[in-house]
Design a protein around this motif. Structure first.
Motif, PDB file in Angstrom:
ATOM      1  N   LEU A  41       0.822  -1.215   0.000  1.00 12.01           N
ATOM      2  CA  LEU A  41       0.000   0.000   0.000  1.00 12.01           C
ATOM      3  C   LEU A  41       0.855   1.264   0.000  1.00 12.01           C
ATOM      4  O   LEU A  41       0.374   2.334  -0.338  1.00 12.01           O
ATOM      5  N   ARG A  42       2.113   1.137   0.364  1.00 20.99           N
ATOM      6  CA  ARG A  42       2.972   2.318   0.458  1.00 20.99           C
ATOM      7  C   ARG A  42       3.165   2.980  -0.911  1.00 20.99           C
ATOM      8  O   ARG A  42       3.373   4.179  -0.996  1.00 20.99           O
ATOM      9  N   SER A  43       3.077   2.235  -1.979  1.00 21.27           N
ATOM     10  CA  SER A  43       3.253   2.794  -3.319  1.00 21.27           C
ATOM     11  C   SER A  43       2.040   3.605  -3.766  1.00 21.27           C
ATOM     12  O   SER A  43       2.128   4.374  -4.711  1.00 21.27           O
ATOM     13  N   VAL A  44       0.914   3.455  -3.102  1.00 21.43           N
ATOM     14  CA  VAL A  44      -0.315   4.158  -3.494  1.00 21.43           C
ATOM     15  C   VAL A  44      -0.138   5.664  -3.392  1.00 21.43           C
ATOM     16  O   VAL A  44      -0.634   6.414  -4.210  1.00 21.43           O
ATOM     17  N   ARG A  45       0.612   6.119  -2.408  1.00 23.05           N
ATOM     18  CA  ARG A  45       0.814   7.563  -2.223  1.00 23.05           C
ATOM     19  C   ARG A  45       1.389   8.223  -3.463  1.00 23.05           C
ATOM     20  O   ARG A  45       1.047   9.342  -3.799  1.00 23.05           O
ATOM     21  N   ARG A  47       1.085   7.079  -6.565  1.00 24.66           N
ATOM     22  CA  ARG A  47       0.252   6.860  -7.740  1.00 24.66           C
ATOM     23  C   ARG A  47      -0.959   7.784  -7.806  1.00 24.66           C
ATOM     24  O   ARG A  47      -1.481   8.041  -8.868  1.00 24.66           O
ATOM     25  N   VAL A  48      -1.437   8.266  -6.684  1.00 21.60           N
ATOM     26  CA  VAL A  48      -2.687   9.027  -6.673  1.00 21.60           C
ATOM     27  C   VAL A  48      -2.390  10.515  -6.519  1.00 21.60           C
ATOM     28  O   VAL A  48      -1.805  10.943  -5.538  1.00 21.60           O
ATOM     29  N   PRO A  49      -2.777  11.330  -7.499  1.00 22.41           N
ATOM     30  CA  PRO A  49      -2.607  12.779  -7.352  1.00 22.41           C
ATOM     31  C   PRO A  49      -3.652  13.315  -6.371  1.00 22.41           C
ATOM     32  O   PRO A  49      -4.835  13.046  -6.507  1.00 22.41           O
ATOM     33  N   THR A  50      -3.188  14.063  -5.389  1.00 26.16           N
ATOM     34  CA  THR A  50      -4.121  14.572  -4.386  1.00 26.16           C
ATOM     35  C   THR A  50      -4.464  16.034  -4.603  1.00 26.16           C
ATOM     36  O   THR A  50      -5.255  16.589  -3.859  1.00 26.16           O
ATOM     37  N   GLY A  51      -3.879  16.660  -5.599  1.00 22.23           N
ATOM     38  CA  GLY A  51      -4.230  18.061  -5.867  1.00 22.23           C
ATOM     39  C   GLY A  51      -3.702  18.974  -4.772  1.00 22.23           C
ATOM     40  O   GLY A  51      -2.709  18.705  -4.118  1.00 22.23           O
ATOM     41  N   ARG A  52      -4.427  20.072  -4.569  1.00 22.44           N
ATOM     42  CA  ARG A  52      -4.022  21.044  -3.558  1.00 22.44           C
ATOM     43  C   ARG A  52      -4.173  20.455  -2.174  1.00 22.44           C
ATOM     44  O   ARG A  52      -4.932  19.527  -1.948  1.00 22.44           O
ATOM     45  N   SER A  53      -3.473  21.059  -1.219  1.00 23.83           N
ATOM     46  CA  SER A  53      -3.491  20.540   0.147  1.00 23.83           C
ATOM     47  C   SER A  53      -4.734  20.927   0.930  1.00 23.83           C
ATOM     48  O   SER A  53      -4.991  20.377   1.978  1.00 23.83           O
ATOM     49  N   GLY A  54      -5.510  21.870   0.434  1.00 27.01           N
ATOM     50  CA  GLY A  54      -6.709  22.267   1.166  1.00 27.01           C
ATOM     51  C   GLY A  54      -7.440  23.399   0.475  1.00 27.01           C
ATOM     52  O   GLY A  54      -7.041  23.860  -0.589  1.00 27.01           O
ATOM     53  N   VAL A  55      -8.517  23.827   1.108  1.00 25.33           N
ATOM     54  CA  VAL A  55      -9.292  24.926   0.544  1.00 25.33           C
ATOM     55  C   VAL A  55      -8.561  26.239   0.799  1.00 25.33           C
ATOM     56  O   VAL A  55      -7.727  26.341   1.697  1.00 25.33           O
ATOM     57  N   SER A  56      -8.908  27.226   0.033  1.00 24.53           N
ATOM     58  CA  SER A  56      -8.299  28.539   0.182  1.00 24.53           C
ATOM     59  C   SER A  56      -8.559  29.090   1.594  1.00 24.53           C
ATOM     60  O   SER A  56      -9.633  28.902   2.170  1.00 24.53           O
ATOM     61  N   ARG A  57      -7.564  29.781   2.100  1.00 23.67           N
ATOM     62  CA  ARG A  57      -7.716  30.362   3.448  1.00 23.67           C
ATOM     63  C   ARG A  57      -8.843  31.389   3.507  1.00 23.67           C
ATOM     64  O   ARG A  57      -9.414  31.616   4.563  1.00 23.67           O
ATOM     65  N   LYS A  69     -16.454  22.592   2.002  1.00 28.73           N
ATOM     66  CA  LYS A  69     -15.534  22.454   0.872  1.00 28.73           C
ATOM     67  C   LYS A  69     -14.390  21.503   1.210  1.00 28.73           C
ATOM     68  O   LYS A  69     -13.996  20.678   0.385  1.00 28.73           O
ATOM     69  N   GLU A  70     -13.866  21.610   2.402  1.00 29.27           N
ATOM     70  CA  GLU A  70     -12.770  20.733   2.826  1.00 29.27           C
ATOM     71  C   GLU A  70     -13.245  19.277   2.897  1.00 29.27           C
ATOM     72  O   GLU A  70     -12.534  18.364   2.486  1.00 29.27           O
ATOM     73  N   ARG A  71     -14.440  19.065   3.402  1.00 31.26           N
ATOM     74  CA  ARG A  71     -14.987  17.707   3.480  1.00 31.26           C
ATOM     75  C   ARG A  71     -15.159  17.126   2.077  1.00 31.26           C
ATOM     76  O   ARG A  71     -14.823  15.972   1.829  1.00 31.26           O
ATOM     77  N   ARG A  72     -15.678  17.925   1.153  1.00 30.35           N
ATOM     78  CA  ARG A  72     -15.840  17.462  -0.226  1.00 30.35           C
ATOM     79  C   ARG A  72     -14.491  17.114  -0.856  1.00 30.35           C
ATOM     80  O   ARG A  72     -14.360  16.097  -1.531  1.00 30.35           O
ATOM     81  N   ARG A  73     -13.495  17.957  -0.624  1.00 35.91           N
ATOM     82  CA  ARG A  73     -12.154  17.714  -1.172  1.00 35.91           C
ATOM     83  C   ARG A  73     -11.569  16.431  -0.596  1.00 35.91           C
ATOM     84  O   ARG A  73     -11.033  15.592  -1.317  1.00 35.91           O
ATOM     85  N   ARG A  74     -11.706  16.252   0.716  1.00 36.89           N
ATOM     86  CA  ARG A  74     -11.176  15.062   1.382  1.00 36.89           C
ATOM     87  C   ARG A  74     -11.883  13.798   0.893  1.00 36.89           C
ATOM     88  O   ARG A  74     -11.247  12.769   0.658  1.00 36.89           O
ATOM     89  N   ASP A  75     -13.199  13.875   0.712  1.00 37.48           N
ATOM     90  CA  ASP A  75     -13.958  12.728   0.199  1.00 37.48           C
ATOM     91  C   ASP A  75     -13.519  12.366  -1.220  1.00 37.48           C
ATOM     92  O   ASP A  75     -13.418  11.191  -1.572  1.00 37.48           O
ATOM     93  N   LYS A  76     -13.249  13.383  -2.038  1.00 39.03           N
ATOM     94  CA  LYS A  76     -12.802  13.137  -3.411  1.00 39.03           C
ATOM     95  C   LYS A  76     -11.448  12.436  -3.408  1.00 39.03           C
ATOM     96  O   LYS A  76     -11.240  11.456  -4.144  1.00 39.03           O
ATOM     97  N   VAL A  77     -10.525  12.910  -2.588  1.00 33.65           N
ATOM     98  CA  VAL A  77      -9.201  12.283  -2.499  1.00 33.65           C
ATOM     99  C   VAL A  77      -9.340  10.850  -2.006  1.00 33.65           C
ATOM    100  O   VAL A  77      -8.703   9.924  -2.533  1.00 33.65           O
ATOM    101  N   ARG A  79     -11.911   8.851  -2.348  1.00 33.80           N
ATOM    102  CA  ARG A  79     -12.467   8.064  -3.448  1.00 33.80           C
ATOM    103  C   ARG A  79     -11.392   7.710  -4.471  1.00 33.80           C
ATOM    104  O   ARG A  79     -11.306   6.576  -4.931  1.00 33.80           O
ATOM    105  N   GLU A  80     -10.556   8.700  -4.831  1.00 30.10           N
ATOM    106  CA  GLU A  80      -9.492   8.457  -5.800  1.00 30.10           C
ATOM    107  C   GLU A  80      -8.525   7.399  -5.303  1.00 30.10           C
ATOM    108  O   GLU A  80      -8.101   6.523  -6.064  1.00 30.10           O
ATOM    109  N   ILE A  81      -8.177   7.485  -4.033  1.00 32.46           N
ATOM    110  CA  ILE A  81      -7.250   6.498  -3.465  1.00 32.46           C
ATOM    111  C   ILE A  81      -7.886   5.114  -3.466  1.00 32.46           C
ATOM    112  O   ILE A  81      -7.263   4.135  -3.900  1.00 32.46           O
TER     113      ILE A  81
END
Length: 162
Positions: A41-45, A47-57, A69-77, A79-81
């Motif tokens: 599983l260590r290789s998964v990091r 392989r998966v693009p996580t985009g930006r680190s968070g929502v705009s300040r 917005k942060e919850r939606r972003r985290r859920d998307k990441v 799902r991708e993983i």
């Protein structure tokens, strides 16, 4: 002669904290053993693009919006993983998460029992609040030290240090 109420209060205090130390230790050992299956599983990091680190300040000027917005972003990441994993990898992660959640619940329940029994001892002797805090912190720290030392020794003895 020992007053039975005091003896029972001390027994409940010790029992409560042993109920914390036991699941903490057992859970750490089981989760350590389970995490050995994470090598693939260590290789998964990577392989998966996580985009930006968070929502705009700026969104934090409206906290409910930023949280959504942060919850939606985290859920998307998440799902991708999960989509990038094989069925076996998903099974490994789910099993680990379920075991971790179960041990956390058992340990948290024991901790609340230990808090109650410690409070009863504190009330019985009419000690200060600082004594109660010490009576909580000392066994909690001892439980953590025992767990980390036990896991470390197990790793050294079995020869599978990372």
């Amino acid at each position: 002669m020992i007053d039975i109420e005091y003896a029972i209060a001390w027994s409940a205090f010790l029992g409560g904290w042993l109920l914390v130390a036991g699941p903490m230790y057992q859970g750490a050992l089981e989760l350590r053993a389970e995490s050995e299956q994470f090598d693939d599983l260590r290789s998964v990091r990577t392989r998966v693009p996580t985009g930006r680190s968070g929502v705009s300040r700026w969104w934090w000027l409206l906290p409910p919006v930023a949280i959504a917005k942060e919850r939606r972003r985290r859920d998307k990441v998440h799902r991708e993983i999960m989509e990038s994993l094989t069925a076996q990898q998903r099974r490994t992660m789910t099993t680990f998460a379920n075991k971790a959640r179960g041990w956390f619940i058992v340990c948290a329940g024991a901790f609340f029992i230990a808090l109650k029994e410690t409070w009863h001892l504190h009330e019985l002797y009419h000690w200060s609040l600082w004594t109660y805090i010490a009576l909580v912190l000392v066994p909690l720290v001892l439980s953590l030290v025992h767990t980390t030392r036990g896991v470390r020794l197990t790793v050294l003895i079995l020869g599978d240090a990372d």
